[in-house]
Design a protein around this motif. Structure first.
Motif, PDB file in Angstrom:
ATOM      1  N   VAL A   1      98.247  73.282  41.325  1.00  0.00           N
ATOM      2  CA  VAL A   1      97.081  72.526  40.892  1.00  0.00           C
ATOM      3  C   VAL A   1      96.949  72.589  39.371  1.00  0.00           C
ATOM      4  O   VAL A   1      96.649  71.591  38.722  1.00  0.00           O
ATOM      5  N   ALA A   2      97.198  73.773  38.795  1.00  0.00           N
ATOM      6  CA  ALA A   2      97.086  73.952  37.343  1.00  0.00           C
ATOM      7  C   ALA A   2      97.932  75.130  36.903  1.00  0.00           C
ATOM      8  O   ALA A   2      98.206  76.045  37.690  1.00  0.00           O
ATOM      9  N   LYS A   3      98.322  75.084  35.633  1.00  0.00           N
ATOM     10  CA  LYS A   3      99.065  76.184  35.020  1.00  0.00           C
ATOM     11  C   LYS A   3      98.370  76.523  33.709  1.00  0.00           C
ATOM     12  O   LYS A   3      98.073  75.637  32.914  1.00  0.00           O
ATOM     13  N   VAL A   4      98.136  77.822  33.493  1.00  0.00           N
ATOM     14  CA  VAL A   4      97.375  78.278  32.324  1.00  0.00           C
ATOM     15  C   VAL A   4      98.167  79.378  31.625  1.00  0.00           C
ATOM     16  O   VAL A   4      98.660  80.294  32.263  1.00  0.00           O
ATOM     17  N   THR A   5      98.274  79.264  30.311  1.00  0.00           N
ATOM     18  CA  THR A   5      98.824  80.336  29.482  1.00  0.00           C
ATOM     19  C   THR A   5      97.700  80.800  28.585  1.00  0.00           C
ATOM     20  O   THR A   5      97.049  79.989  27.923  1.00  0.00           O
ATOM     21  N   GLN A   6      97.478  82.106  28.572  1.00  0.00           N
ATOM     22  CA  GLN A   6      96.321  82.647  27.865  1.00  0.00           C
ATOM     23  C   GLN A   6      96.737  83.855  27.015  1.00  0.00           C
ATOM     24  O   GLN A   6      97.530  84.668  27.445  1.00  0.00           O
ATOM     25  N   THR A   7      96.173  83.934  25.821  1.00  0.00           N
ATOM     26  CA  THR A   7      96.372  85.068  24.946  1.00  0.00           C
ATOM     27  C   THR A   7      95.075  85.859  24.868  1.00  0.00           C
ATOM     28  O   THR A   7      94.008  85.288  24.623  1.00  0.00           O
ATOM     29  N   GLN A   8      95.173  87.137  25.090  1.00  0.00           N
ATOM     30  CA  GLN A   8      94.041  88.054  25.000  1.00  0.00           C
ATOM     31  C   GLN A   8      94.310  89.030  23.859  1.00  0.00           C
ATOM     32  O   GLN A   8      95.411  89.581  23.760  1.00  0.00           O
ATOM     33  N   THR A   9      93.327  89.219  22.988  1.00  0.00           N
ATOM     34  CA  THR A   9      93.470  90.214  21.933  1.00  0.00           C
ATOM     35  C   THR A   9      93.032  91.567  22.497  1.00  0.00           C
ATOM     36  O   THR A   9      92.103  91.649  23.296  1.00  0.00           O
ATOM     37  N   VAL A  10      93.741  92.614  22.100  1.00  0.00           N
ATOM     38  CA  VAL A  10      93.416  93.963  22.537  1.00  0.00           C
ATOM     39  C   VAL A  10      92.315  94.505  21.634  1.00  0.00           C
ATOM     40  O   VAL A  10      92.409  94.450  20.407  1.00  0.00           O
ATOM     41  N   LEU A  11      91.251  95.009  22.238  1.00  0.00           N
ATOM     42  CA  LEU A  11      90.114  95.556  21.483  1.00  0.00           C
ATOM     43  C   LEU A  11      90.261  97.050  21.280  1.00  0.00           C
ATOM     44  O   LEU A  11      90.820  97.745  22.082  1.00  0.00           O
TER      45      LEU A  11
ATOM     46  N   THR B   1      89.828  93.695  26.375  1.00  0.00           N
ATOM     47  CA  THR B   1      90.448  92.521  25.765  1.00  0.00           C
ATOM     48  C   THR B   1      89.404  91.409  25.702  1.00  0.00           C
ATOM     49  O   THR B   1      88.360  91.476  26.347  1.00  0.00           O
ATOM     50  N   THR B   2      89.730  90.382  24.959  1.00  0.00           N
ATOM     51  CA  THR B   2      88.938  89.163  24.980  1.00  0.00           C
ATOM     52  C   THR B   2      89.880  87.986  24.761  1.00  0.00           C
ATOM     53  O   THR B   2      90.887  88.099  24.057  1.00  0.00           O
ATOM     54  N   THR B   3      89.575  86.876  25.386  1.00  0.00           N
ATOM     55  CA  THR B   3      90.405  85.680  25.276  1.00  0.00           C
ATOM     56  C   THR B   3      90.300  85.098  23.873  1.00  0.00           C
ATOM     57  O   THR B   3      89.206  84.885  23.369  1.00  0.00           O
ATOM     58  N   VAL B   4      91.462  84.833  23.252  1.00  0.00           N
ATOM     59  CA  VAL B   4      91.474  84.168  21.944  1.00  0.00           C
ATOM     60  C   VAL B   4      92.120  82.788  22.012  1.00  0.00           C
ATOM     61  O   VAL B   4      91.935  81.979  21.103  1.00  0.00           O
ATOM     62  N   GLU B   5      92.853  82.517  23.101  1.00  0.00           N
ATOM     63  CA  GLU B   5      93.479  81.203  23.255  1.00  0.00           C
ATOM     64  C   GLU B   5      93.781  80.989  24.724  1.00  0.00           C
ATOM     65  O   GLU B   5      94.180  81.907  25.425  1.00  0.00           O
TER      66      GLU B   5
ATOM     67  N   ALA C   1      85.524  74.996  36.631  1.00  0.00           N
ATOM     68  CA  ALA C   1      85.550  76.025  37.674  1.00  0.00           C
ATOM     69  C   ALA C   1      86.960  76.605  37.794  1.00  0.00           C
ATOM     70  O   ALA C   1      87.137  77.823  37.903  1.00  0.00           O
ATOM     71  N   LEU C   2      87.966  75.725  37.740  1.00  0.00           N
ATOM     72  CA  LEU C   2      89.353  76.190  37.804  1.00  0.00           C
ATOM     73  C   LEU C   2      89.708  77.039  36.588  1.00  0.00           C
ATOM     74  O   LEU C   2      90.376  78.072  36.705  1.00  0.00           O
ATOM     75  N   MET C   3      89.244  76.620  35.406  1.00  0.00           N
ATOM     76  CA  MET C   3      89.519  77.385  34.190  1.00  0.00           C
ATOM     77  C   MET C   3      88.808  78.734  34.221  1.00  0.00           C
ATOM     78  O   MET C   3      89.349  79.739  33.751  1.00  0.00           O
ATOM     79  N   SER C   4      87.609  78.776  34.792  1.00  0.00           N
ATOM     80  CA  SER C   4      86.891  80.054  34.924  1.00  0.00           C
ATOM     81  C   SER C   4      87.642  80.999  35.845  1.00  0.00           C
ATOM     82  O   SER C   4      87.753  82.205  35.564  1.00  0.00           O
ATOM     83  N   LEU C   5      88.164  80.469  36.941  1.00  0.00           N
ATOM     84  CA  LEU C   5      88.969  81.273  37.856  1.00  0.00           C
ATOM     85  C   LEU C   5      90.191  81.829  37.134  1.00  0.00           C
ATOM     86  O   LEU C   5      90.497  83.027  37.216  1.00  0.00           O
ATOM     87  N   ALA C   6      90.893  80.979  36.400  1.00  0.00           N
ATOM     88  CA  ALA C   6      92.090  81.403  35.673  1.00  0.00           C
ATOM     89  C   ALA C   6      91.748  82.430  34.594  1.00  0.00           C
ATOM     90  O   ALA C   6      92.444  83.435  34.423  1.00  0.00           O
ATOM     91  N   ASP C   7      90.678  82.189  33.845  1.00  0.00           N
ATOM     92  CA  ASP C   7      90.296  83.088  32.759  1.00  0.00           C
ATOM     93  C   ASP C   7      89.961  84.474  33.291  1.00  0.00           C
ATOM     94  O   ASP C   7      90.401  85.490  32.742  1.00  0.00           O
ATOM     95  N   ALA C   8      89.196  84.542  34.355  1.00  0.00           N
ATOM     96  CA  ALA C   8      88.812  85.834  34.928  1.00  0.00           C
ATOM     97  C   ALA C   8      90.016  86.577  35.490  1.00  0.00           C
ATOM     98  O   ALA C   8      90.158  87.793  35.297  1.00  0.00           O
ATOM     99  N   THR C   9      90.888  85.857  36.182  1.00  0.00           N
ATOM    100  CA  THR C   9      92.063  86.481  36.785  1.00  0.00           C
ATOM    101  C   THR C   9      93.003  87.005  35.708  1.00  0.00           C
ATOM    102  O   THR C   9      93.511  88.127  35.785  1.00  0.00           O
ATOM    103  N   ALA C  10      93.213  86.211  34.668  1.00  0.00           N
ATOM    104  CA  ALA C  10      94.064  86.638  33.549  1.00  0.00           C
ATOM    105  C   ALA C  10      93.444  87.804  32.791  1.00  0.00           C
ATOM    106  O   ALA C  10      94.151  88.710  32.343  1.00  0.00           O
ATOM    107  N   ALA C  11      92.124  87.802  32.643  1.00  0.00           N
ATOM    108  CA  ALA C  11      91.446  88.899  31.943  1.00  0.00           C
ATOM    109  C   ALA C  11      91.658  90.222  32.679  1.00  0.00           C
ATOM    110  O   ALA C  11      91.905  91.253  32.052  1.00  0.00           O
TER     111      ALA C  11
END
Length: 136
Positions: free
Chosen positions: A126-136, A80-84, A56-66
């Motif tokens: 609570v958590a720290k996330v680094t995310q790479t999104q590829t540009v479409l 974009t789409t998450t690649v990492e 649930a926390l990762m989903s929150l982070a993924d959506a916010t970063a997206a």
């Protein structure tokens, strides 16, 4: 699907992600330099011991970063789409809200890198996330 062709609002961007909307993610702030959202602790989103599930926390982070990545797209690009995604969980959340704050670290032509911090209501990490999104 929500029409975002005329300059989307934060709520419209999150609404394009039905899974996130179903989780109950609330938009707090939505600008290219900072996107904030939150998720309320709910028993049905917990794991053993009443801790909000990491997924649930990762989903929150993924959506916010997206959304942050989308707001930083180069001219003429459509998405974009998450690649990492790399997550460090540092403490459990057993009540209140998880608030995610995403900021862009790199906004290039091919990739956008976003850092997200998730904090509890007291502001404790609570958590720290680094995310790479590829540009479409």
């Amino acid at each position: 699907m929500t029409d975002i062709s005329a300059g989307p609002t934060g709520a419209q961007l999150f609404a394009t992600m039905p899974f996130t909307e179903g989780l109950g993610v609330q938009v707090l702030d939505c600008r290219p330099e900072l996107v904030r959202s939150r998720l309320a602790w709910r028993e049905d989103l917990c794991t053993l011991g009443g801790s909000l599930h990491g997924g649930a926390l990762m989903s929150l982070a993924d959506a916010t970063a997206a959304v942050c990545a989308y707001l930083n797209l180069p001219a003429g690009k459509q998405g974009t789409t998450t690649v990492e995604s790399k997550t460090n969980f540092v403490r459990a959340l057993r009540s209140g809200h998880a608030t995610a704050t995403s900021t862009p670290l790199h906004t290039g032509r091919s990739f956008i890198v976003v850092e997200t911090e998730i904090r509890d209501d007291a502001g404790v990490l609570v958590a720290k996330v680094t995310q790479t999104q590829t540009v479409l």
